[in-house]
Design an enzyme around this catalytic site. Structure first.
Site, PDB file in Angstrom:
ATOM      1  N   CYS A 157     -20.645  -3.810   3.036  1.00  0.00           N
ATOM      2  CA  CYS A 157     -20.670  -4.556   1.762  1.00  0.00           C
ATOM      3  C   CYS A 157     -19.944  -5.891   1.863  1.00  0.00           C
ATOM      4  CB  CYS A 157     -20.130  -3.709   0.610  1.00  0.00           C
ATOM      5  SG  CYS A 157     -18.515  -2.980   0.887  1.00  0.00           S
ATOM      6  N   ASP A 178       0.817  -1.191   0.000  1.00  0.00           N
ATOM      7  CA  ASP A 178       0.000   0.000   0.000  1.00  0.00           C
ATOM      8  C   ASP A 178       0.873   1.272   0.000  1.00  0.00           C
ATOM      9  OD1 ASP A 178      -2.474   1.170   0.078  1.00  0.00           O
ATOM     10  OD2 ASP A 178      -2.610   1.246   2.261  1.00  0.00           O
TER      11      ASP A 178
HETATM   12  S1  SF4 Z   1     -22.191  -9.439  -2.266  1.00  0.00           S
HETATM   13 FE1  SF4 Z   1     -22.604 -10.567  -4.154  1.00  0.00          FE
HETATM   14  S2  SF4 Z   1     -22.187  -9.101  -5.797  1.00  0.00           S
HETATM   15 FE2  SF4 Z   1     -21.256  -8.281  -3.942  1.00  0.00          FE
HETATM   16  S3  SF4 Z   1     -19.158  -8.972  -4.031  1.00  0.00           S
HETATM   17 FE3  SF4 Z   1     -20.290 -10.491  -2.837  1.00  0.00          FE
HETATM   18  S4  SF4 Z   1     -20.943 -12.045  -4.338  1.00  0.00           S
HETATM   19 FE4  SF4 Z   1     -20.301 -10.235  -5.494  1.00  0.00          FE
HETATM   20  S1  SF4 Z   2     -21.032  -0.570   2.172  1.00  0.00           S
HETATM   21 FE1  SF4 Z   2     -20.849   1.223   0.899  1.00  0.00          FE
HETATM   22  S2  SF4 Z   2     -20.131   2.777   2.293  1.00  0.00           S
HETATM   23 FE2  SF4 Z   2     -19.682   0.829   3.242  1.00  0.00          FE
HETATM   24  S3  SF4 Z   2     -17.586   0.305   2.611  1.00  0.00           S
HETATM   25 FE3  SF4 Z   2     -19.018  -0.651   1.178  1.00  0.00          FE
HETATM   26  S4  SF4 Z   2     -19.148   0.832  -0.485  1.00  0.00           S
HETATM   27 FE4  SF4 Z   2     -18.320   1.939   1.241  1.00  0.00          FE
END
Ligand code: SF4
Ligand code: SF4
Length: 312
Positions: free
Chosen positions: A244, A134
């Site tokens: 996410c 990084d």
């Molecule tokens: S949540 Fe689903 S779309 Fe998103 S990265 Fe994971 S497998 Fe891929």
């Molecule tokens: S959920 Fe959205 S706000 Fe949170 S780390 Fe992932 S992209 Fe960024």
């Protein structure tokens, strides 16, 4: 001269990487990253790098690492698991990204890469190269993908089918020719869980994250006030964001790291709003010494805290 064949060196490097505690090791041939060039240009043009001007610096070196390491032949990508386990938050509890619940990974990763580099030097004394964590214009995710460490998920991070995505990446770029791995297929398929779960719609389309809208960027990198549209959806994240990744089905495969430096500071999660408010800069620095949170700094954390406090 080395007494080992390319195949033998490759095998030995991977075995040593495993012995050093890396989660994975994959190798790719050096090349100019043509598809990343287009992607990065568009991403920068859209202003998705927010205030991270450094993302646009050394553009040529980013897409063509031969300019960074002359005579380079290969990129050895390694990953290291930081998964501290799943975390269940109580209502109103302040949230911290999982990667920050331990020691800053840069030092540890550098130390391990240095050890791996030294081992390769022992096998192949003519090695010339550099290792990166990084720290230079290296598109680490692109190399990790090329080296077969995983595929790029729609949230922009590398996912491994058997190990999830809670890992750090580093690499050694050197002048030695090795046997190369192939990229793996993507298993995102029609899933959109990460896109749907992002509370600030930062994943504007699959594989593209607008840092301006990302809680992680806003709570770590942005030294100015966090925009209201983000604060209103921040879900009590004081530092970073894992939403996410947490919803990604492949992270059900994540196993708790065996590296003591990571996940060792879950006590941070017990700090209440008033605990933070009672800190001065000195007690803040002592409390977060060695963790990524200290890098964000006292002023930033307290500023975010005040903003969270006022949010609906
Ligand atoms: S949540 Fe689903 S779309 Fe998103 S990265 Fe994971 S497998 Fe891929
Ligand atoms: S959920 Fe959205 S706000 Fe949170 S780390 Fe992932 S992209 Fe960024």
């Amino acid at each position: 001269m080395t007494k080992y064949t390319k195949k033998e060196i490759t095998k030995l490097i991977k075995a040593e990487a495993k012995r050093l505690g890396f989660l994975d090791c994959g190798i790719s041939q050096i090349e100019k990253l043509d598809s990343e060039e287009t992607y990065l240009k568009e991403w920068l043009q859209k202003g998705f790098n927010a205030q991270m001007d450094y993302m646009g610096n050394n553009f040529e070196k980013r897409i063509n690492p031969i300019l960074l390491v002359p005579n380079a032949e290969s990129v050895i990508s390694v990953s290291i698991n930081y998964f501290p386990g799943n975390i269940t938050y109580k209502e109103n509890q302040l949230k911290i990204s999982k990667y920050a619940l331990g020691r800053d990974y840069h030092k540890l990763m550098k130390k391990k890469l240095k050890q791996l580099f030294g081992y390769i030097e022992f096998l192949h004394p003519q090695i010339d190269g550099r290792f990166f964590v990084d720290s230079a214009p290296v598109l680490d995710k692109a190399w990790a993908e090329k080296s077969g460490l995983g595929w790029k998920g729609k949230h922009g991070l590398i996912i491994n089918k058997d190990k999830g995505s809670f890992f750090f990446i580093g690499e050694i770029i050197s002048n030695i020719k090795l046997e190369y791995d192939q990229p793996v297929a993507s298993f995102c398929g029609s899933c959109t869980l990460c896109i749907d779960a992002c509370p600030t719609q930062a994943i504007t389309e699959p594989y593209s994250v607008d840092a301006n809208k990302c809680i992680s960027y806003q709570t770590i990198e942005n030294k100015e006030l966090i925009p209201e549209s983000i604060i209103n959806n921040i879900q009590n994240y004081l530092f970073g964001c894992d939403i996410c990744q947490d919803v990604c089905p492949w992270n059900k495969k994540s196993v708790i790291t065996h590296i003591n430096d990571f996940g060792s500071r879950k006590d941070i999660l017990e700090l209440s709003l008033s605990d933070y408010e009672n800190m001065n800069e000195e007690t803040f620095n002592n409390t977060f010494n060695g963790t990524p949170i200290k890098r964000a700094g006292y002023q930033k954390i307290i500023q975010t805290l005040q903003q969270i406090k006022k949010s609906p």
